[in-house]
Design a protein around this motif. Structure first.
Motif, PDB file in Angstrom:
ATOM      1  N   GLY A  69       0.803  -1.190   0.006  1.00  0.00           N
ATOM      2  CA  GLY A  69      -0.135   0.119  -0.052  1.00  0.00           C
ATOM      3  C   GLY A  69       1.012   1.381  -0.032  1.00  0.00           C
ATOM      4  N   THR A  70       2.123   0.972  -0.219  1.00  0.00           N
ATOM      5  CA  THR A  70       3.020   2.474  -0.363  1.00  0.00           C
ATOM      6  C   THR A  70       4.055   2.278  -1.384  1.00  0.00           C
ATOM      7  N   LYS A  71       3.560   1.840  -2.528  1.00  0.00           N
ATOM      8  CA  LYS A  71       4.587   1.743  -3.672  1.00  0.00           C
ATOM      9  C   LYS A  71       5.218   2.779  -4.093  1.00  0.00           C
ATOM     10  N   GLU A  72       4.620   3.823  -4.120  1.00  0.00           N
ATOM     11  CA  GLU A  72       5.471   5.010  -4.557  1.00  0.00           C
ATOM     12  C   GLU A  72       6.391   5.524  -3.704  1.00  0.00           C
ATOM     13  N   VAL A  73       6.154   5.913  -2.563  1.00  0.00           N
ATOM     14  CA  VAL A  73       6.927   6.223  -1.350  1.00  0.00           C
ATOM     15  C   VAL A  73       8.122   5.240  -1.104  1.00  0.00           C
ATOM     16  N   ALA A  74       7.884   3.972  -1.265  1.00  0.00           N
ATOM     17  CA  ALA A  74       8.881   2.953  -1.240  1.00  0.00           C
ATOM     18  C   ALA A  74       9.747   3.026  -1.886  1.00  0.00           C
ATOM     19  N   HIS A  75       9.502   3.331  -3.259  1.00  0.00           N
ATOM     20  CA  HIS A  75      10.555   3.410  -4.587  1.00  0.00           C
ATOM     21  C   HIS A  75      11.258   4.667  -4.470  1.00  0.00           C
ATOM     22  N   GLN A  76      10.701   5.757  -3.758  1.00  0.00           N
ATOM     23  CA  GLN A  76      11.293   7.068  -3.705  1.00  0.00           C
ATOM     24  C   GLN A  76      12.338   6.709  -2.577  1.00  0.00           C
ATOM     25  N   VAL A  77      12.018   6.151  -1.642  1.00  0.00           N
ATOM     26  CA  VAL A  77      12.935   6.067  -0.560  1.00  0.00           C
ATOM     27  C   VAL A  77      14.019   5.252  -0.539  1.00  0.00           C
ATOM     28  N   SER A  78      13.710   3.990  -1.373  1.00  0.00           N
ATOM     29  CA  SER A  78      14.808   2.855  -1.567  1.00  0.00           C
ATOM     30  C   SER A  78      15.764   3.077  -2.764  1.00  0.00           C
ATOM     31  N   GLU A  79      15.482   4.120  -3.562  1.00  0.00           N
ATOM     32  CA  GLU A  79      16.266   4.201  -4.603  1.00  0.00           C
ATOM     33  C   GLU A  79      17.859   4.652  -4.239  1.00  0.00           C
TER      34      GLU A  79
END
Ligand code: APR
Length: 251
Positions: free
Chosen positions: A86-96
Motif C-alpha cells: 500500500g506504499t508503492k510510490e513512497v517505497a521506491h522514492q525512499v529505496s532508490e
C-alpha cells in the motif's frame, strides 16, 4: 484478395505485438544483467514465455513460473531488503539507490507495470485484453508477482524493512502479497529483524498498536526480531533528500 490482405495484416500486427514485448523484455534484461554473468536473456525470455503461452489466461498458477525463477533468481542484498504494501510510490522514492525492492530485481524491473497473457491455441503474447488482477486469481500477471515475491522474500537476509500504509484502516492486510506470501517466506536463519515502518500522510488511521500489526508480529517466525516505527511520509522524503549520498535509514 481482400481476405488474404486482412489475414496477412492481422498476422503482422499480432506478431509485432509479441515482438515488441519480447524485444523490450530482452533489451531490459540485458541492460540489467552485468556482462560476464551467465544469464542468457534469450533463455530467460523462453522460460518466461513458457509459463503462459498457449494457456487459458485464467489458468496460469504461480508454479508456472518455477522454471523462470530458477533461471533468473533474485539476488539478495542483506540488510538492504525493502518490502512494501500500500506504499508503492513512497517505497521506491525512499529505496532508490539504497535499498533493494522486488522491482529492483532483474525480473521485477523488466516486468513492473507490464501486462501480458497468452491464449489457448496460440503461440502469441498479448499485452491487452488480459484478465485484470482480481478477475480470476490465476492470471499470468498476478501469478508472476506472487511467485517472484515468494522467492524474493525467501532469500531476504539480515535486517529487513517493510513500509506499511498508516493512512489505511488495516496497514497489514492478510490478503496482500506482503501479508499472504512474503511474510510467510521469511526464515529466521537468514533474517535477523523486520522493521515495520508505518508511513502516515495527513490522515493517520493506524499506529503501532494496531490490531493488524499484532497479526504481522504473530506471523513472524520466532527468532526474527520485530520493530515498529511510525513516520510521516513528508519526514521520510525530506530525510531521503538530505542523506541521499549516505543511505542512512530514515526511520
Ligand atoms: N487490484 C489491482 N491490482 C492490485 C490489487 C487489486 N486488488 N492488489 C494488488 N494489486 C497490484 C497493484 O499493481 C499494486 O500496486 O499489486 C500492487 C501492490 O499491491 P499492494 O496491496 O500495495 O501491496 P502488496 O499486495 O502487499 O504487494 C507488494 O509485493 O511484489 C511484492 O516485494 C513486493 O513487498 C512488495 C509487495
Amino acid at each position: 484478395v481482400v481476405v488474404v490482405v486482412v489475414v496477412v495484416v492481422t498476422a503482422v500486427v499480432l506478431s509485432n505485438r509479441t515482438d515488441t514485448f519480447k524485444a523490450t523484455f530482452i533489451q531490459e534484461c540485458e541492460r540489467r544483467t552485468p556482462e560476464n554473468t551467465s544469464t542468457d536473456c534469450v533463455e530467460v525470455w523462453s522460460a518466461f514465455e513458457q509459463a503462459y503461452v498457449g494457456r487459458d489466461p485464467c489458468q496460469v498458477p504461480p508454479e508456472a513460473y518455477d522454471h523462470l525463477l530458477s533461471v533468473a533468481p533474485p539476488q539478495p542484498a542483506c540488510n538492504r531488503m525493502l518490502f512494501w504494501s500500500g506504499t508503492k510510490e513512497v517505497a521506491h522514492q525512499v529505496s532508490e539507490g539504497c535499498y533493494q525492492t522486488m522491482e529492483d530485481s532483474m525480473l521485477g524491473s523488466v516486468l513492473d507495470g507490464m501486462t501480458w497473457c497468452g491464449k489457448e491455441g496460440s503461440n502469441e503474447t498479448f499485452t491487452s485484453g488480459c484478465p485484470g488482477w482480481t478477475e480470476c486469481e490465476n492470471n499470468p500477471v498476478r501469478s508472476f508477482w506472487s511467485r517472484a515475491s515468494a522467492e524474493f522474500a525467501a532469500v531476504a537476509c539480515g535486517d529487513a524493512v517493510v513500509l506499511l500504509n498508516g493512512s489505511r484502516d488495516t496497514p497489514f492486510s492478510p490478503t496482500s502479497i506482503f501479508g499472504s506470501i512474503e511474510v510467510k517466506k521469511f526464515t529466521s536463519d537468514r533474517m535477523k529483524s523486520l522493521t515495520a515502518v508505518l508511513v502516515t500522510k495527513d490522515n493517520v488511521l493506524a499506529n503501532c498498536e494496531d490490531e493488524s500489526l499484532k497479526n504481522l508480529q504473530k506471523e513472524l517466525k520466532p527468532g526474527i526480531k520485530y520493530i515498529c516505527k511510525e513516520v510521516p511520509e513528508s519526514e521520510l522524503l525530506t530525510c531521503k533528500k538530505d542523506h541521499d549520498q549516505t543511505c542512512v535509514p530514515c526511520w
